[in-house]
Motif scaffolding. Sequence first.
Motif, short mmCIF file in Angstrom:
data_model
loop_
_atom_site.label_atom_id
_atom_site.label_comp_id
_atom_site.label_asym_id
_atom_site.label_seq_id
_atom_site.Cartn_x
_atom_site.Cartn_y
_atom_site.Cartn_z
N GLU A 247 0.65 -1.00 0.36
CA GLU A 247 0.04 0.36 0.23
C GLU A 247 0.72 1.18 -0.13
O GLU A 247 2.14 1.09 0.34
CB GLU A 247 -1.04 0.14 1.14
CG GLU A 247 -0.42 0.35 2.55
CD GLU A 247 -1.18 0.20 3.60
OE1 GLU A 247 -0.40 1.30 4.03
OE2 GLU A 247 -2.09 0.51 3.46
N ALA A 248 0.52 2.16 -0.49
CA ALA A 248 0.88 3.49 -0.38
C ALA A 248 -0.24 4.59 0.52
O ALA A 248 -1.63 4.30 -0.07
CB ALA A 248 1.21 4.19 -1.52
N ARG A 249 0.17 5.70 1.52
CA ARG A 249 -1.04 7.03 1.49
C ARG A 249 -0.70 7.85 1.40
O ARG A 249 1.20 8.21 1.95
CB ARG A 249 -1.61 6.22 3.26
CG ARG A 249 -1.44 5.04 3.52
CD ARG A 249 -2.37 4.73 4.71
NE ARG A 249 -3.04 3.56 4.95
CZ ARG A 249 -3.07 2.96 6.40
NH1 ARG A 249 -3.64 4.00 6.45
NH2 ARG A 249 -3.90 1.65 6.23
N SER A 250 -1.15 8.56 1.63
CA SER A 250 -0.15 9.93 1.52
C SER A 250 -2.22 11.18 2.00
O SER A 250 -2.90 11.76 1.16
CB SER A 250 0.31 10.97 0.23
OG SER A 250 0.75 12.48 -0.22
N LEU A 251 -1.35 12.41 1.71
CA LEU A 251 -1.99 13.46 2.54
C LEU A 251 -2.54 14.67 1.45
O LEU A 251 -3.62 15.09 0.75
CB LEU A 251 -1.90 14.01 3.36
CG LEU A 251 -1.91 13.79 4.77
CD1 LEU A 251 -0.83 14.48 5.64
CD2 LEU A 251 -3.56 12.99 5.40
#
Length: 370
Positions: A247-251
Amino acid sequence: MINEKRVLDRFLEYIQIDSPTKDERKFADFLMKEMEKIGIEVYMDNAGEKVGSNSGNLIGKLKGNTDGETILFSAHMDTVSPGVGIKPQIRDGVIYSDGTTVLGGDDKAGIAAILEAIETIKEKDIPHGDIEIVFSIFEEGGLYGAKNLDYSKLDAKLGFVLDSGGDPGQIVVQGPAQNKINAKFIGKEAHAGVAPENGISAIQIASEAISNMNLLRVDEETTANIGLINGGGPTNIVAKEVIFEAEARSLKDEKLKEQTDHMVKCCEEAAKKFGGEVEVEVINAYGAFNVDENHDIVNKVKAACTNIGLEPYTSTTGGGSDTNILNINGITAVNLGIGEKKPHTLEEHLHIKDLENAARLALEIIKEYA
């Protein structure tokens, strides 16, 4: 104004009703009866049929006695594993499990606080506008209940999700988007002792790809993680296939794209280097949300906190919640701290005072919108 004994008893009863993800029906049936007893009109949607749960989301409505703005309160019914057979223990004003399960404060503390606030306004005949409630299924592992919620049943354009681990007073105004990145590396089998040079190791390709990736804390707004890797077989055969789930997450959407593209490129370059192949699937799990700190919803929560002696503060989060999905569906929502400590672990615990304050805050928010 809340009944401190009742909200504690309510929470203790809730966490002893098993409701693991996709098996929420027993708890949902219990809540439906309790909501109807309080005077809340309640409806179950068909989200469960779409996502493989034995229950739908619960949608509750309480008609207002003023012309105040319609508001929504939300929390989720499911709990993570191990969450069956929870036996609560209270020590020095703190609620724990017996150490063999999670506590289930994530998110039954939110449900208890919401229903305590609403029962109090009914008992005390406190002025209030229309109130809507969503208790969702299958939040853990993908926010699937909220994604499949019957939004046609809702009128509210403002929402309050009670599902954050901060102390009561926390107002989460920004949360990340997430991409799921699944890769299958394909090599070529060969005898590892006789002719390894004729093989292409899928494990070696995957290892190369992962070693070249920026992972974990990428920057203050972006994270990435490899959650699962699987494949291979006997040691005398060069491994033909390996998969990983990441997974990858960012605001920030642009940073999420940049990180995702980077991870995909690492996979492709590793496959090319060793003469193998790779198939990469990218799935957007949910979008980001960002509520302006000067928005009226934030100011109302701050005022409600101040009214009951809580110190309000805004924050961002690296985790996803139903708040993301509500915002995507046109409901401006913030996630409120209710004191869940160490959720998803056997050390999860909740201070009784935080449970009481969460209920007080929900009540005070209702009064702010009366």
